[in-house]
Design a protein around this motif. Structure first.
Motif, PDB file in Angstrom:
ATOM      1  N   UNK A  90       3.593   7.903  -2.892  1.00 31.26           N
ATOM      2  CA  UNK A  90       3.464   7.030  -1.726  1.00 31.26           C
ATOM      3  C   UNK A  90       2.024   7.085  -1.247  1.00 31.26           C
ATOM      4  N   UNK A  91       1.480   5.936  -0.883  1.00 34.00           N
ATOM      5  CA  UNK A  91       0.127   5.903  -0.327  1.00 34.00           C
ATOM      6  C   UNK A  91       0.016   4.789   0.702  1.00 34.00           C
ATOM      7  N   UNK A  92      -0.901   4.968   1.627  1.00 32.63           N
ATOM      8  CA  UNK A  92      -1.182   3.953   2.643  1.00 32.63           C
ATOM      9  C   UNK A  92      -2.668   3.954   2.926  1.00 32.63           C
ATOM     10  N   UNK A  93      -3.252   2.769   2.979  1.00 29.99           N
ATOM     11  CA  UNK A  93      -4.645   2.638   3.394  1.00 29.99           C
ATOM     12  C   UNK A  93      -4.723   1.613   4.517  1.00 29.99           C
ATOM     13  N   UNK A  94      -5.574   1.885   5.484  1.00 33.13           N
ATOM     14  CA  UNK A  94      -5.701   1.014   6.650  1.00 33.13           C
ATOM     15  C   UNK A  94      -7.166   0.781   6.936  1.00 33.13           C
ATOM     16  N   UNK A  95      -7.518  -0.499   7.194  1.00 33.66           N
ATOM     17  CA  UNK A  95      -8.913  -0.871   7.429  1.00 33.66           C
ATOM     18  C   UNK A  95      -9.005  -1.825   8.614  1.00 33.66           C
ATOM     19  N   UNK A  98       4.242   2.471  -3.105  1.00 33.49           N
ATOM     20  CA  UNK A  98       5.215   3.527  -3.348  1.00 33.49           C
ATOM     21  C   UNK A  98       5.899   3.256  -4.678  1.00 33.49           C
ATOM     22  N   UNK A  99       6.317   4.317  -5.325  1.00 32.34           N
ATOM     23  CA  UNK A  99       6.930   4.135  -6.632  1.00 32.34           C
ATOM     24  C   UNK A  99       7.505   5.425  -7.163  1.00 32.34           C
ATOM     25  N   UNK A 100       8.210   5.313  -8.273  1.00 35.40           N
ATOM     26  CA  UNK A 100       8.749   6.474  -8.955  1.00 35.40           C
ATOM     27  C   UNK A 100       8.861   6.156 -10.446  1.00 35.40           C
ATOM     28  N   UNK A 154      -0.017   8.604 -11.770  1.00 38.17           N
ATOM     29  CA  UNK A 154       0.628   7.745 -10.781  1.00 38.17           C
ATOM     30  C   UNK A 154       0.151   6.307 -10.971  1.00 38.17           C
ATOM     31  N   UNK A 155       1.088   5.397 -11.177  1.00 37.30           N
ATOM     32  CA  UNK A 155       0.769   3.986 -11.359  1.00 37.30           C
ATOM     33  C   UNK A 155       0.229   3.384 -10.062  1.00 37.30           C
ATOM     34  N   UNK A 156      -0.784   2.530 -10.187  1.00 36.15           N
ATOM     35  CA  UNK A 156      -1.331   1.815  -9.039  1.00 36.15           C
ATOM     36  C   UNK A 156      -1.820   0.453  -9.488  1.00 36.15           C
ATOM     37  N   UNK A 157      -1.585  -0.555  -8.654  1.00 39.79           N
ATOM     38  CA  UNK A 157      -2.124  -1.895  -8.898  1.00 39.79           C
ATOM     39  C   UNK A 157      -3.353  -2.173  -8.049  1.00 39.79           C
ATOM     40  N   UNK A 181      -5.841  -0.820 -15.546  1.00 43.89           N
ATOM     41  CA  UNK A 181      -5.278   0.043 -14.515  1.00 43.89           C
ATOM     42  C   UNK A 181      -6.104   1.314 -14.370  1.00 43.89           C
ATOM     43  N   UNK A 182      -6.213   1.794 -13.139  1.00 43.64           N
ATOM     44  CA  UNK A 182      -6.818   3.092 -12.859  1.00 43.64           C
ATOM     45  C   UNK A 182      -5.729   3.966 -12.254  1.00 43.64           C
ATOM     46  N   UNK A 183      -5.257   4.943 -13.032  1.00 41.84           N
ATOM     47  CA  UNK A 183      -4.157   5.802 -12.606  1.00 41.84           C
ATOM     48  C   UNK A 183      -4.663   7.199 -12.296  1.00 41.84           C
ATOM     49  N   UNK A 184      -4.195   7.755 -11.187  1.00 37.09           N
ATOM     50  CA  UNK A 184      -4.580   9.100 -10.764  1.00 37.09           C
ATOM     51  C   UNK A 184      -3.442  10.065 -11.014  1.00 37.09           C
ATOM     52  N   UNK A 185      -3.649  11.048 -11.865  1.00 41.01           N
ATOM     53  CA  UNK A 185      -2.649  12.076 -12.170  1.00 41.01           C
ATOM     54  C   UNK A 185      -1.315  11.465 -12.580  1.00 41.01           C
TER      55      UNK A 185
END
Length: 702
Positions: A259-264, A291-293, A74-77, A68-72
């Motif tokens: 919460x995050x959103x990426x668009x390509x 999104x998560x908590x 914050x969990x991310x998959x 996993x690569x977590x920023x500050x």
């Protein structure tokens, strides 16, 4: 103090990252001995101690990462190509399962990226200008501004533009990112930190080269496999997350919503079939939402024992569409949801001896939908892959730690973790089990000679079960030999779209997906020595033995009838697992007449041979006989033993307000193989690391 933490880990400082021009994860982790960064499409995959993501490099990510690569916090998959790597305090690398301590339950470990937080007690600003070959232009800036005694703002921006390393312009960079952080801290008991970030990327992606065995056989290793790059990849990512801390006296409550959103968007054109003059255009989009908590409580410093407990809810959604002018289309939807509870207790049995126990229960859900037209062989027109998978898995940790002295500690732990798979099912629709890892570690952390010598060592054994190998199935376009639009004696199958092509099916009984088991053991030694007041040497050496206990492909009768044997990988090496890795970094300070300091530094890395894919053969169709045959991939898939090195010289002004660095990276201009894509047959395509680069970095602080 990482020397007091009973976890095998390494830390890279933010100053080192900025001053040496380390602008992506590949460069930041370059001197981490057990780490390999695998370029895969537009993303980066990180391998620690051989635990790697071996999904096809050109496949949309629908499973959890192995690291996993977590920023500050914050969990991310999702593992993007390095956005947000500016204005950093540090990067932490933790080896092995950390499922009872962190939101992420990845088996290989965790990379924690920690950005600089606002400060309420002072105003400060910094800026960085970097110029280099390949027309590199990189600008960073950060401002910390107290608004009042209880509120502070910190704004940071990063702009990078660079020509491509490949001959066709691929593997370039064009990114802009801005981050704003606001801290509200009315007293010592409560704080609220909110962060907003936006990143825009417009480049051609990493790109690949035609696979080669040895760099010496190539006139220019960075010659692209394609004449042109096509259309630039564009992506916009927006993130907002917060951290709420409340001191309850007996514990600290931390709440982290995100919460995050990426668009390509994407559009492309190509001739189909090649050379026909028939131009087919495609238009599509790919969106990702996260999104998560996390709600976490940790004991206070004066509590009887150390404890931490947390609740996690996380959800990600990938949606992809692609429509072509020839009437074909693709719709992909993948949703991942994680709910987890974890707890960890460390109890002081004596003043020197402590025992740890931890537990985690995780519930994962994955809903996937993939619709393709025309359908692949064996499906009806309009048919779709539909997968609804649910996993519930307990994880644990037990460990002990003992202080031999004030500056020496022994520790040992047994821990577990697991990883889910998305869209992973056999021909009957049965989902595959989750990958599970059990880890046993024994280590020691020491400082000697009045803190001038640091020696850390860790030995480990991994038992990795249900490893999912993808790629037994191969679909290769072929001509309609007799024009009957149906099966014939060679096993050809008409795709029923216009009756112009047939496709040969070569697959194993599990639709190209097979589960295997892996074992690993190894030792990591990390040392850091202040030789004199002007000389410092960092040295690490890692040994790793990673083998398949079981991995077997039982191919269909049509394949066996052509003399192609089933594939058995038992006892053979796993991917991204060099037996030996050695890194060394030596720096020397020269005191100058004006009070300034010139620091020279050289970094060297050695890795022994490893594989980029477990496949020794790719099954395809001979274009002359139209019969199944095997292509030998050995050599092409192998990264031979190599040595790479970097050099830098940094001048620090005596006032401490600015410094100037000149650097050369990859001194020998070595083309390190990073990933391999087997495409139908022949050599395939692979991605390689950066060529020799040089430049200068000016950093100013106010």
């Amino acid at each position: 103090n990482q020397q007091k933490v009973p976890i095998a880990m390494e830390v890279i400082s933010g100053d080192e990252i900025k001053e040496l021009g380390k602008n992506d994860i590949e460069q930041i982790l370059g001197n981490i001995s057990s780490a390999i960064v695998n370029k895969a499409g537009s993303n980066l995959r990180i391998s620690l101690r051989g635990i790697s993501d071996d999904q096809p490099e050109n496949r949309v990510q629908v499973s959890s990462p192995t690291v996993a690569v977590n920023m500050d916090g914050v969990m991310s998959n999702r593992q993007q190509s390095g956005q947000g790597l500016y204005d950093l305090e540090r990067v932490e690398v933790l080896y092995g399962p950390q499922s009872t301590l962190y939101a992420s339950s990845t088996p290989g470990g965790i990379v924690n990226i920690v950005s600089a937080t606002p400060k309420t007690d002072k105003f400060e600003a910094s800026s960085t200008l970097e110029l280099g070959n390949y027309n590199l232009k990189h600008i960073e800036g950060a401002v910390n501004a107290p608004v009042i005694d209880t509120i502070a703002l910190r704004a940071a921006v990063s702009i990078t533009k660079r020509d491509g390393y490949l001959t066709n312009g691929g593997d370039d960079e064009d990114s802009k990112s801005a981050r704003l952080r606001a801290l509200f801290k009315p007293n010592d008991k409560f704080s609220f930190l909110v962060t907003g970030e936006i990143t825009k990327v417009a480049n051609y992606g990493f790109g690949g080269v035609t696979a080669f065995i040895n760099q010496d056989d190539e006139d220019e290793p960075w010659t692209s496999a394609e004449e042109s790059t096509g259309n630039a990849r564009k992506q916009t990512q927006k993130k907002i997350y917060g951290t709420i801390n409340l001191d309850l006296n007996f514990a600290t409550l931390t709440v982290t919503p995100s919460y995050s959103k990426s668009s390509s968007p994407s559009d492309s054109s190509m001739e189909d079939p090649p050379g026909s003059g028939n131009l087919v255009t495609s238009v599509g989009t790919r969106d990702n939402y996260e999104k998560g908590i996390e709600v976490r409580m940790a004991s206070s410093e004066d509590f009887l024992f150390k404890w931490i407990t947390g609740l996690i809810w996380y959800k990600s959604l990938d949606e992809m569409t692609n429509d072509s002018s020839n009437g074909s289309y693709n719709r992909m939807h993948n949703m991942q949801q994680t709910k987890a509870f974890y707890g960890n207790i460390t109890y002081p049995v004596t003043d020197r001896f402590r025992a740890t126990g931890g537990f985690r229960i995780t519930n994962d859900k994955n809903d996937s939908y993939n619709l393709e037209y025309p359908p692949r062989p064996g499906r009806t027109v309009g048919g779709a892959e539909i997968t609804n998978m649910k996993y519930t898995n307990p994880d644990f940790k037990v460990g002990i730690e003992y202080d031999v002295s004030e500056k020496s500690m022994l520790y040992s732990d047994l821990s577990s973790s697991y990883r889910t798979q998305g869209m992973a099912f056999d021909a009957e629709g049965n989902t595959f089990p989750s990958e599970e890892l059990k880890s046993f570690t024994v280590g020691a952390k020491n400082r000697f000679l009045e803190n001038r010598l640091q020696v850390n060592i860790a030995a480990f054994y991994y038992d990795y079960n249900n490893y999912l190998a993808v790629g037994g199935a191969q679909y290769v376009d072929q001509k309609d030999l007799n024009g009957d639009g149906d099966y014939d004696d060679t096993g050809l199958y008409d795709d029923s779209i216009g009756g112009t092509r047939d496709e040969t099916i070569i697959q194993d009984d599990d639709m190209g997906k097979t589960v295997g088991d892996v074992y690993e053991y190894g030792v990591d030694l990390q040392t850091s020595a202040i030789i004199t007041e002007k000389d410092k040497l960092d040295f690490s050496i890692s040994y790793l033995n990673s083998k398949f206990k079981k991995l077997f492909f039982d191919f269909m009768d049509i394949t066996n009838s052509q003399g192609i044997a089933d594939l058995d990988y038992e006892g053979k090496g796993k991917t991204y697992s060099p037996h030996w890795t050695i890194t060394a970094s030596y720096s020397h300070n020269f005191s100058l007449w004006n009070g300034g300091v010139l620091t020279t530094r050289i970094d060297a890395r050695f890795k022994s041979k490893f594989f980029m894919t477990w496949k020794e053969e790719a099954l395809a169709i001979d274009t002359t006989t139209y019969e199944p045959m095997a292509y030998d991939l050995r050599g092409y898939r192998d990264q031979e033993a190599f040595v790479k090195g970097d050099f830098s010289a940094t001048y620090a002004h005596p006032t401490g307000t600015w410094n100037l660095t000149g650097y050369v990276k990859n001194l020998t201009n070595y083309a390190e193989k990073t990933s391999y894509i087997v495409m139908g047959g022949g050599r395939g395509t692979m991605m390689i690391g950066s060529p020799r680069t040089y430049g200068g970095v000016l950093s100013v602080k106010f």
